[in-house]
Motif scaffolding. Structure first.
Motif, PDB file in Angstrom:
ATOM      1  N   HIS A  82      47.991   3.944  34.849  1.00 38.81           N
ATOM      2  CA  HIS A  82      49.278   4.317  34.274  1.00 38.81           C
ATOM      3  C   HIS A  82      49.744   3.294  33.241  1.00 38.81           C
ATOM      4  O   HIS A  82      49.471   2.102  33.369  1.00 38.81           O
ATOM      5  CB  HIS A  82      50.360   4.388  35.359  1.00 38.81           C
ATOM      6  CG  HIS A  82      50.090   5.373  36.445  1.00 38.81           C
ATOM      7  ND1 HIS A  82      49.184   5.130  37.460  1.00 38.81           N
ATOM      8  CD2 HIS A  82      50.622   6.610  36.680  1.00 38.81           C
ATOM      9  CE1 HIS A  82      49.164   6.178  38.277  1.00 38.81           C
ATOM     10  NE2 HIS A  82      50.017   7.085  37.835  1.00 38.81           N
TER      11      HIS A  82
ATOM     12  N   THR B  82      47.846   8.716  33.128  1.00 35.38           N
ATOM     13  CA  THR B  82      49.234   9.181  33.213  1.00 35.38           C
ATOM     14  C   THR B  82      50.147   8.213  32.465  1.00 35.38           C
ATOM     15  O   THR B  82      50.079   7.004  32.672  1.00 35.38           O
ATOM     16  CB  THR B  82      49.702   9.283  34.677  1.00 35.38           C
ATOM     17  OG1 THR B  82      48.900  10.258  35.358  1.00 35.38           O
ATOM     18  CG2 THR B  82      51.165   9.714  34.749  1.00 35.38           C
TER      19      THR B  82
ATOM     20  N   ASP C 215      47.648  17.249  38.611  1.00 38.36           N
ATOM     21  CA  ASP C 215      47.475  16.418  37.424  1.00 38.36           C
ATOM     22  C   ASP C 215      47.837  14.959  37.691  1.00 38.36           C
ATOM     23  O   ASP C 215      47.192  14.054  37.162  1.00 38.36           O
ATOM     24  CB  ASP C 215      48.332  16.946  36.264  1.00 38.36           C
ATOM     25  CG  ASP C 215      47.723  18.181  35.621  1.00 38.36           C
ATOM     26  OD1 ASP C 215      46.533  18.130  35.293  1.00 38.36           O
ATOM     27  OD2 ASP C 215      48.436  19.186  35.475  1.00 38.36           O
ATOM     28  N   TRP C 216      48.864  14.724  38.508  1.00 36.40           N
ATOM     29  CA  TRP C 216      49.289  13.340  38.756  1.00 36.40           C
ATOM     30  C   TRP C 216      48.249  12.552  39.552  1.00 36.40           C
ATOM     31  O   TRP C 216      48.283  11.331  39.587  1.00 36.40           O
ATOM     32  CB  TRP C 216      50.627  13.309  39.498  1.00 36.40           C
ATOM     33  CG  TRP C 216      51.695  14.149  38.883  1.00 36.40           C
ATOM     34  CD1 TRP C 216      52.427  15.117  39.498  1.00 36.40           C
ATOM     35  CD2 TRP C 216      52.188  14.095  37.532  1.00 36.40           C
ATOM     36  NE1 TRP C 216      53.326  15.686  38.628  1.00 36.40           N
ATOM     37  CE2 TRP C 216      53.212  15.079  37.411  1.00 36.40           C
ATOM     38  CE3 TRP C 216      51.859  13.332  36.411  1.00 36.40           C
ATOM     39  CZ2 TRP C 216      53.899  15.307  36.223  1.00 36.40           C
ATOM     40  CZ3 TRP C 216      52.553  13.565  35.224  1.00 36.40           C
ATOM     41  CH2 TRP C 216      53.551  14.531  35.135  1.00 36.40           C
TER      42      TRP C 216
ATOM     43  N   SER D 200      48.423  13.185  31.258  1.00 34.65           N
ATOM     44  CA  SER D 200      49.625  13.631  31.956  1.00 34.65           C
ATOM     45  C   SER D 200      50.798  12.736  31.534  1.00 34.65           C
ATOM     46  O   SER D 200      50.630  11.523  31.424  1.00 34.65           O
ATOM     47  CB  SER D 200      49.439  13.537  33.469  1.00 34.65           C
ATOM     48  OG  SER D 200      48.385  14.366  33.894  1.00 34.65           O
TER      49      SER D 200
ATOM     50  N   LYS E 209      55.016  11.936  32.329  1.00 33.17           N
ATOM     51  CA  LYS E 209      56.195  12.190  33.154  1.00 33.17           C
ATOM     52  C   LYS E 209      57.347  11.312  32.695  1.00 33.17           C
ATOM     53  O   LYS E 209      57.173  10.107  32.482  1.00 33.17           O
ATOM     54  CB  LYS E 209      55.899  11.917  34.624  1.00 33.17           C
ATOM     55  CG  LYS E 209      57.074  12.258  35.538  1.00 33.17           C
ATOM     56  CD  LYS E 209      56.715  12.088  37.002  1.00 33.17           C
ATOM     57  CE  LYS E 209      57.881  12.530  37.889  1.00 33.17           C
ATOM     58  NZ  LYS E 209      57.572  12.389  39.322  1.00 33.17           N
TER      59      LYS E 209
END
Length: 418
Positions: free
Chosen positions: A231, A263, A309-310, A320, A322
Motif C-alpha cells: 500500500h 492498493t 480487490d482489497w 485498487s 480507496k
C-alpha cells in the motif's frame, strides 16, 4: 533418472561442501564471488542466447506478460547480477562475528557467535537472476545451497550454473557448494523439501500457490512470504508533487514484482486534488483502476472495487484505490488487508510518519519513498535471497545475516561450577 537417488546425491555433496565453505576464509569466498562475476560478464552473449530459448518456449506455452518480464535477461540485468556479486564481496563477512561478550560472576565470559545455517534449499520460478543472488549470499554467509529453478528458465539457469561452477573452481572452492537441480521433474521439489538429513532451511520464491505448497509439505523450516499486497497512503499533509511521483512509480515502475503497490489509499480531504492528477498518468500507462464509490465519483473511468480487490496481489497493471478519512482508517485498512510485506506513507507531518512506522505491522515500512525500494540490492545487502514476512529468525529482505544463526560461546580458564 531416479529422482530420489539424484536428489539424495545432491544433498550428500552439498553437506560435504557446506562444511568446507563454512570454514573458508573471507578472502577466498570474496575471490570466488569476483571470479563468478568475471565469468558471467564475459558470458553475456551465451546467457542471452540461452535465455532466448526459455523466452521462446514461454511464449509458446502462453506465459503471461508479467511472467515473461521476470524471465527475461538483458545486458542491463546481467550487469546488475555482476554488480550484485561485487557488492556482496565488498560486504563485511558476518561469519565468526562475536557479540555481547561479557564476564559472568563466576568468571567465565559468555557471548554469541554468528554461524552459517548449513545447507539451504531454494525453490523459485522464472527469474534467472535469483540463481546468482542466491549463490552469492549463500557463499558469502558460509552456506552451501541446492537451487531448483522453474522449468520455464531451465536453459538460463543451466548456463548460469556453468558460470558459477567455473568461478568456484578458479577460486579453489568446491563446485558442489552451489548445485542447481538439472531436472524439471516436480518430484525433485518434493524430495528437496523433505531431505532433513541434508538440508537445514528451505526458501521458496515464486507465486502464492508454490509457496503455499512448500509451506504445507516441507518438513524443514521455511523462510517465506505469500503475497505482496503493498500500500501507499497519501496523507492530507502530503506534498502533492511527491505524492504523485511516488504513487506512479510504486505502481508502474514494474508490474510483476512483489514490492509493487497494489492498493492506493488517499485522505479524503485531498482526494479531489490528487486523484485526477494520478488517474491521468495511470490511464496513460494503461493501468486499470478499481475504486471505492467515492473514488469512482472522482474518476469516471474507474471500475467499482469489490471486497476481493482489497486482498488481491495483481502483479499486473491494475490498481485498487480507496479514499479514507485519515491516518487511523489507513492503518486499520493496511493491517487488515495487507500481507506484511511493504507499506508507505506520503506525508510532511513528522508525528503521523512516526505513528505509521510504529503501528503498521509490515516487514518494511516507508515514509515518502516508493515501495519499489523494498529490495535487498536497494537496502545495501548486495542482493537478497527473498523477502520474509515471518516474524521469527529473518524479516524483510533476507541478506547475509538472515542466512546465519547465533550460537552461545563460553570462554573460561579452568573454571568449574561450584
Amino acid at each position: 533418472m531416479n529422482i530420489k537417488e539424484y536428489m539424495n546425491d545432491l544433498g550428500v555433496k552439498a553437506r560435504k561442501a557446506g562444511r568446507e565453505i563454512s570454514r573458508a576464509e573471507s578472502g577466498k569466498k570474496n575471490l570466488a564471488l569476483l571470479k563468478i562475476a568475471e565469468v558471467i560478464e564475459r558470458s553475456t552473449a551465451i546467457l542471452i542466447a540461452e535465455n532466448a530459448k526459455d523466452l521462446e518456449t514461454g511464449k509458446s506455452n502462453g506465459l503471461d506478460a508479467a511472467m515473461l518480464d521476470r524471465l527475461a535477461l538483458s545486458p542491463k540485468s546481467i550487469n546488475a547480477m555482476v554488480e550484485g556479486l561485487k557488492q556482496v564481496a565488498a560486504l563485511p563477512d558476518p561469519v565468526g562475528e562475536i557479540t555481547d561478550l561479557s564476564y559472568r560472576p563466576s568468571g567465565i565470559q559468555v557471548g554469541q557467535m554468528r554461524v552459517p545455517l548449513g545447507v539451504i534449499g531454494i525453490i523459485y520460478e522464472s527469474r534467472p537472476n535469483v540463481t546468482v543472488d542466491a549463490a552469492a549470499l549463500c557463499l558469502k554467509s558460509g552456506n552451501a545451497c541446492i537451487l531448483r529453478g522453474g522449468s520455464e528458465s531451465i536453459h538460463s539457469n543451466q548456463a548460469i550454473a556453468s558460470c558459477i561452477s567455473k568461478g568456484l573452481s578458479e577460486a579453489g572452492l568446491p563446485i558442489e557448494a552451489v548445485q542447481i537441480v538439472a531436472t524439471a521433474d516436480r518430484a525433485a521439489v518434493g524430495e528437496l523439501i523433505t531431505m532433513n538429513q541434508h538440508v537445514d532451511v528451505i526458501v521458496p520464491r515464486g507465486g502464492k500457490s508454490l509457496i503455499e505448497r512448500i509451506s504445507k509439505d516441507a518438513t524443514i523450516p521455511v523462510i517465506k512470504h505469500l503475497d505482496g499486497i503493498c500500500h501507499v497512503y497519501i496523507d492530507d499533509n502530503a506534498d502533492l508533487d511527491k505524492a504523485v511521483t511516488i504513487a506512479v512509480n510504486a505502481k508502474t515502475h514494474r508490474y510483476g514484482v512483489c514490492n509493487a503497490m497494489e492498493t492506493l489509499l488517499v485522505a479524503e480531504s485531498i482526494a479531489g486534488l490528487v486523484l485526477p492528477l494520478l488517474a491521468e498518468q495511470y490511464l496513460e500507462k494503461g493501468v486499470e483502476l478499481r475504486g471505492c464509490p467515492k473514488t469512482c465519483s472522482l474518476i469516471p473511468a474507474c471500475i467499482r472495487a469489490t471486497e476481493e480487490d482489497w486482498q488481491t496481489e495483481y502483479l499486473a497493471p491494475i490498481l485498487s484505490i480507496k479514499i479514507v478519512n485519515g491516518l487511523d482508517e489507513a492503518i486499520e485498512h493496511i493491517n487488515h488487508y495487507g500481507s506484511l510485506h511493504t507499506d508507505a506513507i506520503v506525508t510532511e507531518d513528522y508525528t503521523k510518519a512516526r505513528r505509521f512506522l510504529r503501528e503498521v505491522d509490515s516487514s518494511s515500512v516507508m515514509v515518502n519513498a516508493s515501495t519499489r525500494f523494498a529490495d535487498g540490492f536497494e537496502y545495501g545487502l548486495g542482493a537478497e535471497i527473498g523477502i520474509s514476512t515471518d516474524k521469527l529468525h529473518a524479516r524483510g529482505p533476507v541478506g547475509l545475516k538472515g542466512l546465519t544463526s547465533l550460537k552461545y560461546i563460553v570462554l573460561g580458564d579452568g573454571h568449574i561450577r561450584q
